[in-house]
Design a protein around this motif. Structure first.
Motif, PDB file in Angstrom:
ATOM      1  N   TYR A  73      -2.883   3.964  -0.065  1.00 18.04           N
ATOM      2  CA  TYR A  73      -1.478   3.655   0.211  1.00 18.04           C
ATOM      3  C   TYR A  73      -1.071   2.316  -0.402  1.00 18.04           C
ATOM      4  O   TYR A  73      -1.648   1.282  -0.082  1.00 18.04           O
ATOM      5  CB  TYR A  73      -1.236   3.630   1.729  1.00 18.04           C
ATOM      6  CG  TYR A  73      -1.415   4.988   2.365  1.00 18.04           C
ATOM      7  CD1 TYR A  73      -0.390   5.921   2.375  1.00 18.04           C
ATOM      8  CD2 TYR A  73      -2.638   5.350   2.936  1.00 18.04           C
ATOM      9  CE1 TYR A  73      -0.549   7.164   2.948  1.00 18.04           C
ATOM     10  CE2 TYR A  73      -2.821   6.592   3.502  1.00 18.04           C
ATOM     11  CZ  TYR A  73      -1.768   7.505   3.511  1.00 18.04           C
ATOM     12  OH  TYR A  73      -1.944   8.744   4.073  1.00 18.04           O
TER      13      TYR A  73
ATOM     14  N   VAL B  76       0.158   6.536   6.666  1.00 14.77           N
ATOM     15  CA  VAL B  76      -0.948   5.594   6.869  1.00 14.77           C
ATOM     16  C   VAL B  76      -1.070   5.231   8.348  1.00 14.77           C
ATOM     17  O   VAL B  76      -2.181   5.083   8.877  1.00 14.77           O
ATOM     18  CB  VAL B  76      -0.793   4.333   5.983  1.00 14.77           C
ATOM     19  CG1 VAL B  76       0.368   3.460   6.432  1.00 14.77           C
ATOM     20  CG2 VAL B  76      -2.082   3.526   5.980  1.00 14.77           C
TER      21      VAL B  76
ATOM     22  N   ILE C 196      -8.937   4.747   3.592  1.00 15.75           N
ATOM     23  CA  ILE C 196      -7.545   5.083   3.943  1.00 15.75           C
ATOM     24  C   ILE C 196      -6.599   4.082   3.295  1.00 15.75           C
ATOM     25  O   ILE C 196      -5.626   4.451   2.637  1.00 15.75           O
ATOM     26  CB  ILE C 196      -7.352   5.087   5.478  1.00 15.75           C
ATOM     27  CG1 ILE C 196      -8.212   6.156   6.131  1.00 15.75           C
ATOM     28  CG2 ILE C 196      -5.876   5.284   5.828  1.00 15.75           C
ATOM     29  CD1 ILE C 196      -8.242   6.089   7.651  1.00 15.75           C
ATOM     30  N   SER C 197      -6.895   2.797   3.483  1.00 15.09           N
ATOM     31  CA  SER C 197      -6.042   1.735   2.944  1.00 15.09           C
ATOM     32  C   SER C 197      -5.857   1.866   1.438  1.00 15.09           C
ATOM     33  O   SER C 197      -4.752   1.645   0.912  1.00 15.09           O
ATOM     34  CB  SER C 197      -6.648   0.373   3.291  1.00 15.09           C
ATOM     35  OG  SER C 197      -5.890  -0.677   2.736  1.00 15.09           O
TER      36      SER C 197
ATOM     37  N   LYS D  60      -1.131  -3.319   6.482  1.00 17.85           N
ATOM     38  CA  LYS D  60      -0.026  -2.956   5.604  1.00 17.85           C
ATOM     39  C   LYS D  60       1.246  -3.626   6.116  1.00 17.85           C
ATOM     40  O   LYS D  60       1.586  -3.499   7.296  1.00 17.85           O
ATOM     41  CB  LYS D  60       0.178  -1.437   5.581  1.00 17.85           C
ATOM     42  CG  LYS D  60      -1.056  -0.641   5.149  1.00 17.85           C
ATOM     43  CD  LYS D  60      -1.433  -0.918   3.718  1.00 17.85           C
ATOM     44  CE  LYS D  60      -2.612  -0.071   3.269  1.00 17.85           C
ATOM     45  NZ  LYS D  60      -3.030  -0.354   1.890  1.00 17.85           N
TER      46      LYS D  60
END
Length: 235
Positions: free
Chosen positions: A115, A152, A111-112, A136
């Motif tokens: 973004y 995110v 996922i990280s 983030k």
């Protein structure tokens, strides 16, 4: 963006097991142009799910959110915050902070990696050992970056709520050894809240709005309260 983020967080709570409202004496605080609203819940595995919304008229809007687990459960700590002015979001952060015996790297890493933010911010020193490598932290100056932050955050919330729903429970069974992972998670959560209390900006803003004694009490009892070890016996 304040409303969008708060709604996103609330929507994530709907599917949580045995969720109920957690009453607070600080539900609504007003002083001049300052308004602070606190919403709190609890559910199986979580001692407090907290959304704070604060505003200074239209000049400044803040959303602060932390999900605090009961350390007997193998659940990490979720947190997100935004500080918004009429021109931009000057600070936006979201993370799932690790605790002993819980590793979500396989879920958070992909996922990280999707973004990236043009205006990254450097985390302050007090965050060392608090946030994960997937945290983030950025300024959001345009609609695209704001949407990326909401996206995110939504994905991290999905990981977090899945973890809560499927959390394993460490039953002590009266054995000292079974309490070791629980005590480690208590230590991790205490480290989290004590580190957050070192953020001088939070106390400076609250002290300016109210007074230093009120600010310190609010930070220690509402925003970043330690887990009550004695109450763990009955949870």
């Amino acid at each position: 963006m304040q409303d969008e983020l708060a709604d996103l967080i609330r929507q994530s709570l709907v599917s949580l097991p045995a969720i109920e409202i957690l009453e607070t004496n600080h539900k609504l605080i007003r002083k001049g142009d300052i308004t602070i609203r606190n919403e709190m819940w609890k559910c199986r595995g979580m001692r407090k799910l907290h959304i704070e919304r604060a505003s200074l008229g239209e000049k400044l809007k803040i959303v602060h959110c932390v999900f605090y687990p009961i350390p007997k459960y193998r659940i990490p700590i979720f947190g997100c915050d935004i500080i918004e002015t009429p021109d931009q979001v000057t600070a936006a952060v979201v993370d799932i902070s690790p605790v002993f015996g819980v590793d979500l790297s396989d879920k958070l890493a992909p996922i990280s990696s999707r973004y990236f933010f043009k205006d990254w911010r450097v985390l302050p020193l007090w965050t060392e050992g608090v946030f994960s490598p997937f945290c983030k932290f950025a300024r959001l100056k345009d609609p695209e970056s704001r949407q990326s932050y909401l996206d995110v955050t939504s994905e991290y919330l999905r990981v977090m709520t899945d973890c809560i729903k499927n959390a394993e429970y460490d039953d002590d069974n009266g054995k000292l050894g079974d309490w070791v992972p629980v005590m480690h998670r208590i230590d991790d959560q205490c480290h989290y809240v004590l580190s957050q209390r070192k953020n001088k900006k939070t106390k400076a803003v609250l002290s300016q709005w109210f007074d230093e004694a009120w600010a310190e009490n609010y930070i220690n009892e509402i925003l970043f309260d330690k887990p009550n070890v004695r109450r763990l016996q009955s949870l």
